[in-house]
Design a protein around this motif. Structure first.
Motif, PDB file in Angstrom:
ATOM      1  N   UNK A  60       0.834  -1.197   0.000  1.00 51.56           N
ATOM      2  CA  UNK A  60       0.000   0.000   0.000  1.00 51.56           C
ATOM      3  C   UNK A  60       0.873   1.252   0.000  1.00 51.56           C
ATOM      4  N   UNK A  61       0.974   1.965  -1.159  1.00 51.72           N
ATOM      5  CA  UNK A  61       1.752   3.209  -1.165  1.00 51.72           C
ATOM      6  C   UNK A  61       0.964   4.339  -0.513  1.00 51.72           C
ATOM      7  N   UNK A  62       1.674   5.228   0.153  1.00 51.34           N
ATOM      8  CA  UNK A  62       1.041   6.344   0.841  1.00 51.34           C
ATOM      9  C   UNK A  62       1.485   7.658   0.227  1.00 51.34           C
ATOM     10  N   UNK A  63       0.513   8.564   0.018  1.00 51.29           N
ATOM     11  CA  UNK A  63       0.831   9.889  -0.517  1.00 51.29           C
ATOM     12  C   UNK A  63       1.518  10.761   0.514  1.00 51.29           C
ATOM     13  N   UNK A  64       1.499  10.351   1.762  1.00 54.84           N
ATOM     14  CA  UNK A  64       2.250  11.061   2.800  1.00 54.84           C
ATOM     15  C   UNK A  64       3.721  10.695   2.638  1.00 54.84           C
ATOM     16  N   UNK A  65       4.515  11.608   2.116  1.00 55.60           N
ATOM     17  CA  UNK A  65       5.910  11.325   1.822  1.00 55.60           C
ATOM     18  C   UNK A  65       6.779  12.463   2.347  1.00 55.60           C
ATOM     19  N   UNK A  66       8.056  12.338   2.110  1.00 59.70           N
ATOM     20  CA  UNK A  66       9.001  13.403   2.463  1.00 59.70           C
ATOM     21  C   UNK A  66      10.044  13.518   1.362  1.00 59.70           C
ATOM     22  N   UNK A  67      10.081  14.632   0.645  1.00 60.21           N
ATOM     23  CA  UNK A  67       9.214  15.813   0.727  1.00 60.21           C
ATOM     24  C   UNK A  67       7.739  15.454   0.477  1.00 60.21           C
ATOM     25  N   UNK A  68       6.848  16.350   0.887  1.00 64.60           N
ATOM     26  CA  UNK A  68       5.435  16.043   0.887  1.00 64.60           C
ATOM     27  C   UNK A  68       4.698  16.467  -0.362  1.00 64.60           C
ATOM     28  N   UNK A  69       3.408  16.121  -0.397  1.00 69.54           N
ATOM     29  CA  UNK A  69       2.471  16.522  -1.436  1.00 69.54           C
ATOM     30  C   UNK A  69       1.381  17.352  -0.779  1.00 69.54           C
ATOM     31  N   UNK A  70       0.480  17.876  -1.580  1.00 67.22           N
ATOM     32  CA  UNK A  70      -0.652  18.571  -0.981  1.00 67.22           C
ATOM     33  C   UNK A  70      -1.897  18.356  -1.823  1.00 67.22           C
ATOM     34  N   UNK A  71      -3.050  18.552  -1.184  1.00 65.49           N
ATOM     35  CA  UNK A  71      -4.339  18.329  -1.817  1.00 65.49           C
ATOM     36  C   UNK A  71      -5.123  19.644  -1.803  1.00 65.49           C
ATOM     37  N   UNK A  72      -5.921  19.852  -2.845  1.00 64.69           N
ATOM     38  CA  UNK A  72      -6.723  21.066  -2.979  1.00 64.69           C
ATOM     39  C   UNK A  72      -8.199  20.702  -2.971  1.00 64.69           C
ATOM     40  N   UNK A  73      -8.961  21.402  -2.139  1.00 63.00           N
ATOM     41  CA  UNK A  73     -10.417  21.246  -2.085  1.00 63.00           C
ATOM     42  C   UNK A  73     -10.869  19.819  -1.754  1.00 63.00           C
ATOM     43  N   UNK A  74     -10.120  19.138  -0.914  1.00 61.34           N
ATOM     44  CA  UNK A  74     -10.518  17.818  -0.410  1.00 61.34           C
ATOM     45  C   UNK A  74     -10.858  16.842  -1.535  1.00 61.34           C
ATOM     46  N   UNK A  75     -10.063  16.852  -2.581  1.00 61.62           N
ATOM     47  CA  UNK A  75     -10.326  15.949  -3.705  1.00 61.62           C
ATOM     48  C   UNK A  75      -9.734  14.563  -3.478  1.00 61.62           C
ATOM     49  N   UNK A  76      -8.964  14.410  -2.432  1.00 61.59           N
ATOM     50  CA  UNK A  76      -8.251  13.151  -2.178  1.00 61.59           C
ATOM     51  C   UNK A  76      -7.369  12.779  -3.371  1.00 61.59           C
ATOM     52  N   UNK A  77      -6.837  13.794  -4.037  1.00 65.82           N
ATOM     53  CA  UNK A  77      -5.937  13.585  -5.165  1.00 65.82           C
ATOM     54  C   UNK A  77      -4.691  14.445  -4.948  1.00 65.82           C
TER      55      UNK A  77
END
Length: 858
Positions: free
Chosen positions: A238-255
């Motif tokens: 199971x890969x996780x989008x929580x990484x380092x460096x990080x990502x971010x999401x806009x308008x709760x799209x879960x993308x």
């Protein structure tokens, strides 16, 4: 000759399993040749030690420790009738406090009653359903009696699935030292154990005996990186989008968005996947926690006159469990306003979500400490021809959880972004010291479960009938239970990772009183009947009456038939009734069926929240049990038994599983919780649900081979076959089954077949043992990349071997190999635990390990 054969059969049955047999008497140091009446599990009537065969399997702890087993959890998991699914490894990434539970016949931990010397121990306060096996002082235990049958008429609530009774030594004399060490073939997971005991006084000659026992046990951690099968990246990982460096999401799209222009190559241990940087948290965890246990047991017994024994006992166990999880994920909990660091959302709302994993803080270390103790006063003996037993005791379990390192909080992370200490574009800190500033640690929560109890029972053969003596028993019990679970809100409502952002304190108590009666009735020659009944009164859920009937018939000197029928009940746990409504993180990742009703694999998935809580309007569960068995002794030294059984539990107290809540069929129970950052939340309040039913057969075979010039050999096989395991999610609803399969409505499968096979050899001072533990395969969880497949988890079998030598009357040495053939866990796609690629609840992550033991008696 006929009577001799019948007596031989009775004694043989008392040495074997089935759905039951009488406890072996422990002749104390008064007179080893005298026939003594003893307590029998599943009965309040005392009997002569060789008088009858009843319904219990007895296992000597010494025999199990020769297999390299060194904890009570391991001992219970070696029982064929047990299907435990919560133990030390389940605590990784979960707030179980490191507890381990028994689960006879796969009905659930809440239906197995655990006793210490025939009396209840306190429950674990974080769980509230069952007794933590870590509370049992293994080195003080002489044997384990297992009654895998309904026993509510004898013991009351929680005994629907059966009873496990841990029996301590009655007396002890002299000094005894023991220890063992286990080292795996692979790195990590070493175990060491040291125990000492001392007893003084001969109960028969001196009129008293005092003894004490102390032990220390330590199990080292195992990291995923130390086992190839756990650290491998597979299609199921199971890969996780929580990484380092990080990502971010806009308008709760879960993308999540990865600003790849800032770092075109994702630095290790992150990987580029799906257009963003991602991590595989299962590769960074400790798959086995570090466990350290101290235990002590003391008992003093005084003989009053010729017929009365007064005793006081005290035991205390301190179990420390240290788990290691991947660095903290922040996505889904930290909400930032539009315009933060110059990034403006289309709606202009506070809908920027950073998906950062706090690698610089290191792995999350959580320490759980459980302290269990019990003080018990007993008085037993004979009075006016009656065998009596009475006692009073107090048991307590106190558990705490501490965040040691690697954690941060919502407010700390949010302020770091708003103050430009962490870049939303790169995810990197502008100042390395910022991580020291946003890291949090300290006390997370604590809980206690107390039981104060008093009981008495009396039994006697009251009259002679044509077929034998009529024996009766009666008695009563009273107890008060108290549960309290408190959170340190300054940390629990802020800390990311534990999943306790909305957890609230729980407090509840109840008083219970009961009266019971029992009669053994010889009906005709060789046919005996038993009638038992119990009336329980709970001050919060009312009354319950539980009867039990059984028959035992010696068809011939070689054949014994038996059957029993009973009804039972289980009162809702205090946690079921008094837990306030609160949110908890799910164990798995789920698609949002409200925003993505197609539920396609392309829909983003993440951990969600569940609103849980108690219900003071719950009613007790009701059960019905039936068993029929046959025991055979076709030739001398061979005994075999088969017992068919069936259990039905109605109005089961439960909650909808997280997988069912988010499967798209219960959208009315889903909502976006504004008080929880707008996260998708499912409602799962405790309620009386539908029925559950199981049936199967217990098999037992024992053969003492003819004596040979090279020694004495024997073989023992104990197995349980489940024919049915079904349940409803709601009253009158459809039936589902998890028999031999991992289904979405349950968090684990039940095994269709389990067995334990033991081969023994003994010659003079030498002895040897070869044992096998076997679990049948099952259909896997099959989620994610494997949703359209029917992957089968392979059967799992491990062998243990050891040899022992009694150097003299004082010193015994044992050496052996656990998991002799180095059977690694079968691959599994389960997504419920933090461990990946296998199911740590059912398989051994240690692999082949070598052990040595010694015991010295002065």
């Amino acid at each position: 000759m006929m009577n001799h054969k019948r007596k031989t059969l009775a004694i043989a049955l008392s040495l074997m399993g089935g759905i039951g047999y009488a406890q072996m008497a422990h002749a104390d140091d008064t007179d080893s040749s005298a026939l003594q009446r003893v307590d029998v599990i599943g009965s309040h009537i005392k009997r002569l030690k060789s008088e009858k065969a009843t319904e219990v399997t007895t296992v000597k702890v010494e025999d199990l420790t020769k297999q390299g087993l060194s904890t009570v959890e391991q001992v219970v998991n070696a029982l064929a009738a047990n299907q435990s699914n919560i133990g030390a490894t389940s605590s990784v990434g979960a707030s179980t406090g490191g507890a381990a539970f028994a689960n006879l016949r796969g009905l659930g931990r809440q239906y197995t009653l655990v006793l210490l010397d025939g009396r209840r121990v306190s429950l674990h306060p974080f769980d509230g359903y069952a007794a933590d096996l870590n509370a049992i002082p293994l080195t003080a235990i002489e044997r384990v009696d297992v009654l895998p049958d309904g026993a509510t008429a004898i013991y009351g609530s929680d005994a629907i699935g059966g009873v496990i009774n841990f029996i301590t030594k009655k007396t002890s004399q002299g000094l005894s030292l023991g220890g063992d060490f286990l080292t795996p073939q692979r790195s990590g997971g070493n175990e060491k154990n040291l125990n000492i005991s001392y007893g003084y006084g001969n109960l028969g000659k001196d009129g008293f005996n005092i003894y004490a026992d102390a032990s220390y046990h330590k199990t080292d951690k195992i990291m995923a990186s130390q086992r190839d099968f756990a650290s491998a990246i597979t299609a199921a990982s199971k890969p996780s989008s929580n990484s380092y460096p990080g990502n971010y999401d806009v308008d709760l799209r879960d993308q999540p968005i990865s600003p790849s222009s800032a770092y075109p190559n994702c630095p290790a241990p992150t990987v580029a996947k799906g257009g963003v940087c991602k991590t595989y948290p299962s590769t960074m965890i400790g798959i086995q926690p570090e466990v350290e246990t101290w235990s002590g047991f003391a008992k003093a017994t005084m003989r009053l006159g010729e017929n009365h024994d007064l005793s006081i006992s005290y035991n205390i166990t301190r179990n420390k469990n240290m788990t290691i999880a991947a660095p903290t994920p922040t996505g889904g909990d930290v909400m930032l306003p539009s315009g933060t660091q110059g990034i403006v959302t289309p709606t202009g709302g506070a809908t920027l979500t950073p998906f950062l994993r706090t690698m610089p803080l290191g792995n999350r270390l959580t320490q759980a400490v459980n302290v269990q103790q019990k003080l018990q006063f007993n008085l037993e003996g004979q009075l006016a021809g009656w065998d009596y037993r009475t006692g009073a005791g107090y048991a307590q379990t106190y558990a705490t959880e501490e965040l040691v390192s690697g954690f941060t909080g919502i407010n700390e992370v949010k302020n770091a972004y708003l103050n430009n200490q962490i870049s939303l574009v790169t995810g990197l800190a502008t100042d390395p010291n910022v991580w020291n500033q946003i890291g949090i640690r300290g006390h997370l929560d604590d809980g206690t479960y107390n039981i104060a109890s008093a009981d008495f029972s009396m039994s006697k053969e009251v009259m002679a009938l044509p077929a034998g003596p009529l024996a009766v028993a009666f008695g009563g019990e009273a107890r008060h239970e108290y549960l309290e679970h408190n959170f340190n809100y300054s940390i629990s409502k802020d800390a990311l990772g534990p999943g306790m952002l909305q957890s609230l304190n729980t407090k509840g108590s109840r008083s219970v009183s009961a009266l019971f009666a029992e009669a053994d009735i010889p009906i005709i020659k060789h046919l005996d009947g038993k009638v038992a009944a119990r009336f329980d009164h709970y001050n919060d859920v009312g009354n319950s009456f539980s009867p039990q009937f059984s028959l035992r018939y010696e068809l011939s000197p070689q054949v014994l038939l038996r059957t029993s029928a009973s009804t039972g009940f289980r009162a809702p746990a205090l946690l079921d009734m008094y837990q306030p409504n609160q949110s908890q993180l799910t164990g798995d990742y789920y698609i949002d069926p409200l925003s993505c009703p197609s539920m396609a694999d392309s829909c983003p998935s993440q951990q969600r929240y569940i609103k849980v809580g108690g219900n003071t309007k719950l009613q007790p569960e009701k059960s019905s049990s039936l068993s029929m068995g046959i025991v055979l002794e076709p030739v001398k030294n061979i005994t075999a038994s088969a017992d068919l059984w069936w259990v039905m539990v109605k109005h089961q107290v439960n909650t909808l599983s997280e997988a069912v809540l988010f499967d798209g069929s219960h959208n009315s129970l889903l909502y976006y919780d504004a008080s929880n950052g707008g996260n998708l939340t499912g409602t799962a309040i405790t309620q009386n649900m539908g029925n559950t039913s199981s049936s199967g057969v217990d098999l037992d075979f024992r053969w003492a081979f003819p004596k040979t010039a090279i020694g004495d050999f024997s073989a023992e096989l104990s197995g349980t076959y489940l024919a049915k395991s079904v349940y409803q999610l709601e009253e009158g609803g459809n039936y589902y089954t998890n028999l031999g399969q991992y289904v979405a409505t349950q968090t684990q499968p039940t095994f269709r077949w389990q067995h334990n096979l033991t081969l023994n050899w003994h010659r003079g001072s030498w002895s040897g043992l070869l044992s096998q533990n076997y679990k049948s395969g099952y259909t896997d969880q099959n989620s994610g990349a494997f949703a359209s497949t029917n992957h089968m988890v392979k059967p799992y079998s491990t062998w243990n071997m050891s040899g022992s030598y009694e150097l003299n009357k004082h010193l015994t040495l044992t050496a052996g190999v656990r998991n002799l053939f180095d059977q690694l866990p079968p691959w599994s796609n389960q997504q419920y635990l933090f461990q990946g690629n296998y199911d740590a609840r059912f398989a051994d992550q240690v692999g082949r390990a070598y052990f040595a033991k010694f015991n010295y008696k002065m």
